[in-house]
Design an enzyme around this catalytic site. Structure first.
Site, short mmCIF file in Angstrom:
data_model
loop_
_atom_site.label_atom_id
_atom_site.label_comp_id
_atom_site.label_asym_id
_atom_site.label_seq_id
_atom_site.Cartn_x
_atom_site.Cartn_y
_atom_site.Cartn_z
N GLU A 16 3.34 -14.26 6.02
CA GLU A 16 3.17 -13.45 4.80
C GLU A 16 3.99 -14.03 3.66
O GLU A 16 5.11 -14.50 3.86
CB GLU A 16 3.64 -12.02 5.06
CG GLU A 16 3.51 -11.12 3.84
CD GLU A 16 3.88 -9.68 4.14
OE1 GLU A 16 3.07 -9.01 4.80
OE2 GLU A 16 4.97 -9.25 3.72
N HIS A 77 -3.72 -8.41 0.23
CA HIS A 77 -3.42 -6.99 0.37
C HIS A 77 -3.98 -6.24 -0.84
O HIS A 77 -4.15 -6.82 -1.92
CB HIS A 77 -1.91 -6.75 0.43
CG HIS A 77 -1.24 -7.32 1.65
ND1 HIS A 77 -0.03 -6.86 2.11
CD2 HIS A 77 -1.62 -8.29 2.52
CE1 HIS A 77 0.31 -7.54 3.19
NE2 HIS A 77 -0.63 -8.41 3.46
P1 FAD Z 1 -1.98 5.82 4.99
O1 FAD Z 1 -2.78 5.40 6.15
O2 FAD Z 1 -2.70 6.55 3.89
O3 FAD Z 1 -0.77 6.69 5.55
C1 FAD Z 1 0.26 7.17 4.71
C2 FAD Z 1 0.75 8.52 5.24
O4 FAD Z 1 -0.27 9.50 5.05
C3 FAD Z 1 1.08 8.52 6.73
O5 FAD Z 1 2.17 9.36 6.94
C4 FAD Z 1 -0.18 9.10 7.37
O6 FAD Z 1 0.10 9.74 8.60
C5 FAD Z 1 -0.63 10.09 6.31
N1 FAD Z 1 -2.08 10.28 6.29
C6 FAD Z 1 -3.03 9.32 6.37
N2 FAD Z 1 -4.27 9.88 6.29
C7 FAD Z 1 -4.08 11.21 6.17
C8 FAD Z 1 -4.97 12.33 6.05
N3 FAD Z 1 -6.29 12.18 6.03
N4 FAD Z 1 -4.41 13.56 5.92
C9 FAD Z 1 -3.08 13.74 5.91
N5 FAD Z 1 -2.19 12.71 6.03
C10 FAD Z 1 -2.69 11.47 6.16
N6 FAD Z 1 2.85 -1.76 0.37
C11 FAD Z 1 2.56 -2.31 -0.84
O7 FAD Z 1 2.79 -1.68 -1.87
N7 FAD Z 1 2.02 -3.57 -0.92
C12 FAD Z 1 1.74 -4.32 0.16
O8 FAD Z 1 1.27 -5.45 0.04
C13 FAD Z 1 2.03 -3.77 1.45
N8 FAD Z 1 1.76 -4.45 2.60
C14 FAD Z 1 1.96 -3.85 3.82
C15 FAD Z 1 1.60 -4.55 4.98
C16 FAD Z 1 1.79 -3.97 6.24
C17 FAD Z 1 1.38 -4.73 7.48
C18 FAD Z 1 2.37 -2.67 6.34
C19 FAD Z 1 2.62 -2.05 7.69
C20 FAD Z 1 2.73 -1.98 5.19
C21 FAD Z 1 2.53 -2.55 3.92
N9 FAD Z 1 2.84 -1.88 2.74
C22 FAD Z 1 2.58 -2.44 1.51
C23 FAD Z 1 3.47 -0.55 2.80
C24 FAD Z 1 2.44 0.61 2.78
O9 FAD Z 1 1.78 0.65 1.55
C25 FAD Z 1 3.22 1.90 3.05
O10 FAD Z 1 3.71 1.92 4.35
C26 FAD Z 1 2.53 3.20 2.68
O11 FAD Z 1 3.55 4.21 2.63
C27 FAD Z 1 1.48 3.67 3.67
O12 FAD Z 1 0.38 2.86 3.66
P2 FAD Z 1 -0.85 3.10 4.68
O13 FAD Z 1 -1.90 2.16 4.26
O14 FAD Z 1 -0.40 3.09 6.09
O15 FAD Z 1 -1.25 4.61 4.26
#
Ligand code: FAD
Length: 289
Positions: A16, A77
């Site tokens: 990354e 991303h």
């Molecule tokens: P979600 O899947 O939407 O989850 C977020 C929260 O909402 C979780 O607690 C989940 O349980 C809850 N949730 C999900 N769906 C629902 C629903 N339908 N109802 C109620 N609650 C729900 N961040 C950046 O800004 N830029 C990046 O490039 C970046 N790269 C990343 C790469 C990896 C591999 C990882 C693991 C994380 C990265 N992040 C990045 C961080 C990420 O954006 C955060 O962790 C963010 O807080 C959650 O993203 P998510 O896509 O998992 O969200």
């Protein structure tokens, strides 16, 4: 090439990079990407405004350079909190024009003034990318120790299942320092009917400060064995960084031996760290098998 094709062919190794912050020129990222590409990773992912840095405009240019300039598969991303469907459409067009076929679909971190517009959760973005016929290969994030905002394990796996059902092709994990957390998580995924390939994300820590910051922002716990490593390494920055890379290489080798689908190294724009991980995996027979 689509990442799913790579994952179905072999255990993968990927890296990354993040776009340069502030005024740093794009050439800095191109140089870092070029050095990392020398080890021919299966793909290089490029973050999008990670940590609230706001530097999302450079994700596609860097991904394009990785894909076309260096001949390595790029994973761009994309976060969706605060974005509209039109914003996402524009980003997909940019990816198509750049020849990038892979996207990691994320919600992004909450911060003041950043409210949900057309997308509240990553699964909404994934469903939209699928329904809009983008043709992209879509990855999503997973959290071996749970997401920091999730009330309980059930909520975590519901969100993960929703990503799968929305059309995610595979998962990339948040960093973790104890492989047992990852193995437990992998088993639980099956119990919760999450059957996507899971790429394990490992971050070689480079200092006490850095590991503390990452643990707080990512919710990853720091096991006593890591604290001991740091204490025994001494206070010199080089000693701590060396201990971090050694520990990460041990984690990678153990994951490789335990049938992981893929290994992703959060190499923090440090080609030397990426190269050390590559060497450790080559030595244990993980690469080129
Ligand atoms: P979600 O899947 O939407 O989850 C977020 C929260 O909402 C979780 O607690 C989940 O349980 C809850 N949730 C999900 N769906 C629902 C629903 N339908 N109802 C109620 N609650 C729900 N961040 C950046 O800004 N830029 C990046 O490039 C970046 N790269 C990343 C790469 C990896 C591999 C990882 C693991 C994380 C990265 N992040 C990045 C961080 C990420 O954006 C955060 O962790 C963010 O807080 C959650 O993203 P998510 O896509 O998992 O969200």
């Amino acid at each position: 090439m689509r990442i799913t094709d790579k994952l179905s062919a072999r255990q993968t190794f990927s890296l990354e990079i993040f776009p340069p912050k502030g005024e740093l020129p794009l050439e800095t990222a191109y140089r870092v990407a070029g050095e990392m590409a020398a080890d021919r990773p299966d793909w290089i992912s490029v973050t999008y405004s990670a940590g609230g840095s706001g530097n999302s405009a450079n994700t596609v240019p860097i991904a394009a350079q990785v894909e076309r300039g260096l001949g390595v598969t790029a994973l761009a991303h994309l976060t969706c909190l605060g974005s509209t469907r039109a914003d996402v459409d524009a980003y997909v067009r940019e990816l198509n024009e750049a020849g990038v076929e892979n996207v990691l679909a994320l919600r992004g971190d909450r911060r003041p003034g950043r409210e949900a517009r057309d997308f509240a959760h990553a699964s909404d973005l994934i469903a939209y990318l699928r329904a809009s016929g983008s043709g992209l290969c879509i990855g999503a994030a997973c959290y071996p120790e749970g997401h920091v905002e999730s009330a309980d394990e059930r909520a975590d796996f519901q969100a993960l299942y929703a990503k799968q059902e929305a059309g995610a092709d595979y998962l990339v994990s948040q960093l973790f320092f104890d492989n047992e957390d990852f193995y437990r998580f992998r088993e639980k995924c099956l119990r919760h009917r999450v059957r996507l390939p899971i790429v394990a994300g490992i971050m070689p820590f480079t200092s006490v400060k850095q590991i503390q910051r990452m643990a707080f922002t990512c919710g990853a716990s720091i096991p006593a064995k890591v604290v001991k490593r740091l204490v025994l390494a001494g206070e010199g920055p080089d000693d701590q960084a060396r201990a971090g890379v050694e520990y990460a290489c041990e984690q990678l080798e153990d994951l490789a031996a335990n049938g992981v689908d893929g290994l992703h190294v959060y190499s923090m724009n440090k080609p030397a760290v990426a190269h050390a991980a590559h060497e450790a995996l080559a030595a244990c027979g993980y690469l080129g098998a």
